[in-house]
Design a protein around this motif. Structure first.
Motif, PDB file in Angstrom:
ATOM      1  N   LEU A  64      18.320   4.141   2.207  1.00  0.00           N
ATOM      2  CA  LEU A  64      18.023   5.681   2.537  1.00  0.00           C
ATOM      3  C   LEU A  64      16.940   5.821   3.169  1.00  0.00           C
ATOM      4  N   ASP A  65      16.085   4.928   3.155  1.00  0.00           N
ATOM      5  CA  ASP A  65      14.532   5.296   3.577  1.00  0.00           C
ATOM      6  C   ASP A  65      14.889   4.456   4.888  1.00  0.00           C
ATOM      7  N   ASN A  66      15.545   3.402   5.048  1.00  0.00           N
ATOM      8  CA  ASN A  66      16.134   2.747   6.529  1.00  0.00           C
ATOM      9  C   ASN A  66      16.671   3.866   7.416  1.00  0.00           C
ATOM     10  N   VAL A  67      17.546   4.611   6.866  1.00  0.00           N
ATOM     11  CA  VAL A  67      18.482   5.439   7.593  1.00  0.00           C
ATOM     12  C   VAL A  67      17.458   6.726   8.282  1.00  0.00           C
ATOM     13  N   LEU A  68      16.602   7.183   7.279  1.00  0.00           N
ATOM     14  CA  LEU A  68      15.746   8.254   7.502  1.00  0.00           C
ATOM     15  C   LEU A  68      14.856   7.836   8.574  1.00  0.00           C
ATOM     16  N   GLY A  69      14.008   6.526   8.507  1.00  0.00           N
ATOM     17  CA  GLY A  69      13.312   5.996   9.416  1.00  0.00           C
ATOM     18  C   GLY A  69      13.813   5.844  10.596  1.00  0.00           C
ATOM     19  N   ALA A  70      14.915   5.324  10.834  1.00  0.00           N
ATOM     20  CA  ALA A  70      15.572   4.971  12.161  1.00  0.00           C
ATOM     21  C   ALA A  70      15.811   6.448  12.872  1.00  0.00           C
ATOM     22  N   LEU A  71      16.305   7.191  12.125  1.00  0.00           N
ATOM     23  CA  LEU A  71      16.842   8.739  12.743  1.00  0.00           C
ATOM     24  C   LEU A  71      15.445   9.280  13.369  1.00  0.00           C
ATOM     25  N   LEU A  72      14.403   9.496  12.527  1.00  0.00           N
ATOM     26  CA  LEU A  72      13.163  10.065  12.957  1.00  0.00           C
ATOM     27  C   LEU A  72      12.678   9.296  14.086  1.00  0.00           C
TER      28      LEU A  72
ATOM     29  N   LYS B 134       0.899  -1.275  -0.051  1.00  0.00           N
ATOM     30  CA  LYS B 134      -0.025  -0.161  -0.128  1.00  0.00           C
ATOM     31  C   LYS B 134       0.782   1.221  -0.070  1.00  0.00           C
ATOM     32  N   HIS B 135       1.922   1.216   0.851  1.00  0.00           N
ATOM     33  CA  HIS B 135       2.793   2.452   0.878  1.00  0.00           C
ATOM     34  C   HIS B 135       4.234   2.549   0.215  1.00  0.00           C
ATOM     35  N   GLY B 136       4.370   1.437  -0.438  1.00  0.00           N
ATOM     36  CA  GLY B 136       5.719   1.370  -1.070  1.00  0.00           C
ATOM     37  C   GLY B 136       7.121   1.701  -0.234  1.00  0.00           C
ATOM     38  N   SER B 137       7.553   2.558  -1.016  1.00  0.00           N
ATOM     39  CA  SER B 137       9.026   3.021  -0.182  1.00  0.00           C
ATOM     40  C   SER B 137       8.648   3.628   1.157  1.00  0.00           C
ATOM     41  N   LEU B 138       7.632   4.588   1.188  1.00  0.00           N
ATOM     42  CA  LEU B 138       7.149   5.067   2.435  1.00  0.00           C
ATOM     43  C   LEU B 138       7.077   4.198   3.581  1.00  0.00           C
ATOM     44  N   ALA B 139       6.825   2.913   3.321  1.00  0.00           N
ATOM     45  CA  ALA B 139       6.358   2.019   4.239  1.00  0.00           C
ATOM     46  C   ALA B 139       7.716   1.757   5.175  1.00  0.00           C
ATOM     47  N   ILE B 140       8.794   1.824   4.593  1.00  0.00           N
ATOM     48  CA  ILE B 140      10.170   1.597   5.325  1.00  0.00           C
ATOM     49  C   ILE B 140      10.334   2.578   6.469  1.00  0.00           C
ATOM     50  N   ILE B 141       9.779   3.936   6.109  1.00  0.00           N
ATOM     51  CA  ILE B 141       9.781   4.951   7.340  1.00  0.00           C
ATOM     52  C   ILE B 141       8.621   4.822   8.280  1.00  0.00           C
TER      53      ILE B 141
END
Length: 228
Positions: free
Chosen positions: A159-167, A124-131
């Motif tokens: 990239l999505d993994n790093v951003l999600g983890a930091l947030l 459903k969310h694609g790349s955004l799902a990782i965040i």
């Protein structure tokens, strides 16, 4: 050192902080996605409570920097790093052996329905799902595996993994640390004395989206993706 008294301790973030401190917290964060057995562990509340104890944990592990802000930043960065590594291991596992999980029988640590839910969430969310998955208990354990199974681009995932983890890490760790200071300074209330209530509120707040999806969402089981 903290001792295990009952199964309730396993759901209490303060138990892990007092039992193993900084290093145990990092292992738990890694295990939640890297070992795929952490979906029952107190992820969000663990970060929030860790923020309250950030100075104590950093002081015990390395020695305090002398600055609350730097100590809290160091803790948040460490947790983010553990979360990033965990997700990368989950992604790698999905690439190598993920489809076999759809044939694996359920046990205490593994529930196939969670893998299906993560697959639907990713679809459903694609790349955004990782965040987004970082902020959803259970889902965040399996989304990296699904990303590997469907062959998500490695660079995009990283990239999505790093951003999600930091947030995820900075928002919860800093919220715990500075809300504790705010309540002490403004209201004379020490949040450490009300951890059970805080944990309950955090568990309810963070699990509501998942519970809503389980109760009111559709329960179709998608076909197993082909291994790329």
């Amino acid at each position: 050192m903290e001792h295990f008294d009952s199964w309730k301790d396993l759901l209490n973030p303060e138990f892990y902080i007092k039992l193993g401190g900084y290093w145990l917290i990092l292992f738990i964060i890694f295990a939640e996605t890297g070992l795929f057995v952490g979906f029952f562990l107190p992820g969000d509340s663990l970060l929030f409570i860790s923020g309250i104890y950030s100075v104590e944990m950093i002081s015990s592990a390395y020695g305090s920097t002398g600055s609350d802000f730097l100590d809290t930043t160091l803790l948040a960065l460490s947790i983010a790093a553990a979360a990033i590594i965990g997700n990368e291991v989950g992604y790698w596992f999905g690439r190598k052996a993920g489809p076999a999980l759809y044939k694996k029988n359920d046990n205490f640590f593994y529930k196939k329905k969670y893998l299906y839910q993560a697959h639907n969430f990713f679809a459903k969310h694609g790349s955004l799902a990782i965040i987004l998955a970082r902020f959803l208990p259970i889902v965040r354990t399996f989304v990296p595996i699904v990303a590997g199974i469907v062959g998500m681009n490695k660079g995009r995932f990283f990239l999505d993994n790093v951003l999600g983890a930091l947030l995820w890490s900075f928002s919860l760790v800093f919220a715990g640390h500075y809300l504790d200071k705010l309540f002490i300074d403004q209201f004379g209330i020490d949040l450490k004395a009300h951890l059970e209530l805080i944990i309950l509120i955090l568990i309810v707040f963070t699990t509501l989206p998942v519970l809503f999806k389980i109760v009111f969402g559709k329960h179709e089981e998608p076909d197993m993706p082909n291994q790329p």
